[in-house]
Scaffold this active site. Structure first.
Site, PDB file in Angstrom:
ATOM      1  N   LEU A  36       0.802  -1.629   0.354  1.00  0.00           N
ATOM      2  CA  LEU A  36      -0.799   0.063  -0.031  1.00  0.00           C
ATOM      3  C   LEU A  36       0.599   1.113   0.165  1.00  0.00           C
ATOM      4  CD1 LEU A  36      -2.877  -1.150   2.539  1.00  0.00           C
ATOM      5  CD2 LEU A  36      -2.802  -1.399   0.037  1.00  0.00           C
ATOM      6  N   GLY A  37       2.099   1.543   0.420  1.00  0.00           N
ATOM      7  CA  GLY A  37       3.235   2.553   0.573  1.00  0.00           C
ATOM      8  C   GLY A  37       4.240   1.799   1.406  1.00  0.00           C
ATOM      9  N   ARG A  38       5.381   2.774   0.955  1.00  0.00           N
ATOM     10  CA  ARG A  38       6.520   2.336   0.994  1.00  0.00           C
ATOM     11  C   ARG A  38       7.853   3.776   1.856  1.00  0.00           C
ATOM     12  NH1 ARG A  38      10.325  -1.541   0.891  1.00  0.00           N
ATOM     13  NH2 ARG A  38       9.148  -3.186   1.020  1.00  0.00           N
ATOM     14  N   LYS A  40      11.802   5.535   3.372  1.00  0.00           N
ATOM     15  CA  LYS A  40      12.831   4.650   3.963  1.00  0.00           C
ATOM     16  C   LYS A  40      12.850   3.593   4.818  1.00  0.00           C
ATOM     17  CE  LYS A  40      14.940   9.308   1.961  1.00  0.00           C
ATOM     18  NZ  LYS A  40      15.705  10.185   2.283  1.00  0.00           N
ATOM     19  N   ALA A  42      10.208   2.371   6.272  1.00  0.00           N
ATOM     20  CA  ALA A  42       8.982   1.606   6.962  1.00  0.00           C
ATOM     21  C   ALA A  42       7.965   1.485   5.295  1.00  0.00           C
ATOM     22  CB  ALA A  42       7.728   3.243   7.486  1.00  0.00           C
ATOM     23  N   VAL A  43       7.264   0.352   5.737  1.00  0.00           N
ATOM     24  CA  VAL A  43       6.458  -0.118   4.727  1.00  0.00           C
ATOM     25  C   VAL A  43       4.925  -0.535   4.733  1.00  0.00           C
ATOM     26  CG1 VAL A  43       7.406  -3.098   4.636  1.00  0.00           C
ATOM     27  CG2 VAL A  43       6.516  -1.998   2.579  1.00  0.00           C
ATOM     28  N   LYS A  59       1.777  -2.306   9.100  1.00  0.00           N
ATOM     29  CA  LYS A  59       3.535  -1.289   9.278  1.00  0.00           C
ATOM     30  C   LYS A  59       4.744  -1.306   9.379  1.00  0.00           C
ATOM     31  CE  LYS A  59       3.437   3.941   9.364  1.00  0.00           C
ATOM     32  NZ  LYS A  59       3.573   5.809  10.228  1.00  0.00           N
ATOM     33  N   ASP A 155       3.086  16.232  10.011  1.00  0.00           N
ATOM     34  CA  ASP A 155       3.450  15.740   8.409  1.00  0.00           C
ATOM     35  C   ASP A 155       2.317  16.105   7.835  1.00  0.00           C
ATOM     36  OD1 ASP A 155       5.279  16.266   6.623  1.00  0.00           O
ATOM     37  OD2 ASP A 155       5.140  13.600   7.681  1.00  0.00           O
TER      38      ASP A 155
END
Length: 365
Positions: A36-38, A40, A42-43, A59, A155
């Site tokens: 679903l996302g990556r 530096k 974490a994935v 996560k 953020d």
């Protein structure tokens, strides 16, 4: 702040309530589909809980980053998610696993993906102003609840606002609290962190962080949602920093074609250099632009009642400046910024912020 929480000088909480499981994650979950996302460090992957068949987002966070132990950062993220469990617009935490190298957060799965995708979509697939009004109310309701609990996200950007569904357009979930901090009434927090396009001027000048820091980012976020353009994005870091520090914003009709003047007025209450003059989340929810479009969740959110004793915001005192500047790189699940339209040119930020003297040098050059 509850006695069970321990907070260090940088506003990070080290004690959590969630039990950390050490049994094998894959004994209880199956990983499915693509990532679903990556980032530096974490994935995020979709997973299905074997016992219930329910989908979640897992996560995977590395505990060591650039040779340093960052377990404390992850515990802080868990603690913030715990404190926001009554907030319907913050992603919910299901459970936590730990391996020798990683901590795995099992989170609510927001199937609609990032709002970033619709911010940069073609006109017929992008947000209408009516959509933005509804989603903005939800974002502000969620952020108001965080701020009442003395939490700043630090953020807020389109990549960290997810949707429960994209078609039909669902509700929002605020995610990625890896940079978040708890503020109390006596300590100042001064750090350089966040994503360059969305950071407030006080971050660049190394002034105290406050709830107002989030409100600047929301101003940038709403600008992007309405126009598909990033207001401060320059051709390089120096230009972006200068645009932010000088509040160089294009409010022309060319940029805001088809957008109401009330929406522009709303953004102008947030993109104000002096943090004390910026609208608060509560102020924004009362703004005429959002009037008459209240989401029903806003009336159900318990944390938006009168704040508990000890949770009222107050002006922080000013202790001696911290001798060291903590540089924190965001490990968010970012989409490529190269897709973002920018009147001042496109630029992808991949490096962490420079040290404070380097920033000052860039701003003076």
């Amino acid at each position: 702040m509850p006695d069970s929480m321990m907070m260090n000088k940088n506003g990070m909480v080290s004690k959590i309530q969630t039990r950390i499981r050490t049994d094998p994650f894959k004994s209880n979950y199956d990983l499915v589909g693509k990532e679903l996302g990556r980032g530096k460090f974490a994935v995020v992957k979709k997973c299905v809980e074997k016992a219930t068949g329910k989908e979640h987002a897992a996560k995977f966070l590395r505990k060591r980053r650039k040779g340093e132990d960052c377990r404390m950062d992850i515990l802080n993220e868990i603690a913030v998610l715990e404190s926001a469990k009554a907030n319907p617009f913050v992603v919910s935490l299901h459970e936590v696993y730990e391996t020798p190298t990683e901590i795995i957060l099992v989170l609510e799965c927001a199937a609609g993906g990032e709002i970033f995708n619709q911010c940069v979509a073609d006109n017929d697939e992008g947000f209408t102003e009516k959509d933005v009004i509804r989603l903005a109310r939800q974002i502000l309701t969620g952020v108001a609840c965080l701020h009442r609990n003395n939490v700043v996200h630090l953020d807020l950007k389109p990549q960290n606002i997810l949707l429960t569904s994209s078609r039909p357009l669902g509700d929002i979930r605020i995610v990625d609290f890896g940079l978040s901090r708890r503020m109390d009434n006596v300590k100042e927090v001064r750090e350089i962190l966040g994503t360059p396009e969305y950071v407030a001027p006080e971050i660049l000048s190394y002034e105290p962080i406050s709830t107002a820091t989030d409100m600047w980012s929301i101003g940038v976020l709403i600008y992007v949602m309405l126009t598909g353009e990033s207001p401060f994005l320059g051709e390089d870091k120096q230009e972006t920093f200068l645009n932010i520090s000088q509040v160089n914003v294009d409010y022309s009709q060319d940029v805001f074609e088809g957008v109401s003047s009330l929406a522009v007025e709303f953004i102008k209450t947030l993109l104000v250099k002096n943090p004390r003059k910026r609208a608060t989340a509560e102020d924004c929810l009362k703004h005429a632009w959002l009037g008459g479009h209240a989401d029903h969740h806003a009336r159900l959110l318990p944390s938006l009642a009168e704040p508990e004793a000890g949770q009222l915001e107050s002006e922080p005192e000013s202790p001696a400046p911290s001798p060291e500047l903590l540089i924190v790189a965001s490990y968010t699940m970012c989409s490529s910024q190269s897709e973002m339209k920018a009147g001042r040119g496109a630029f992808t930020f991949e490096d962490p912020f420079p040290t404070r003297p380097e920033i000052q040098q860039e701003l003076i050059c």
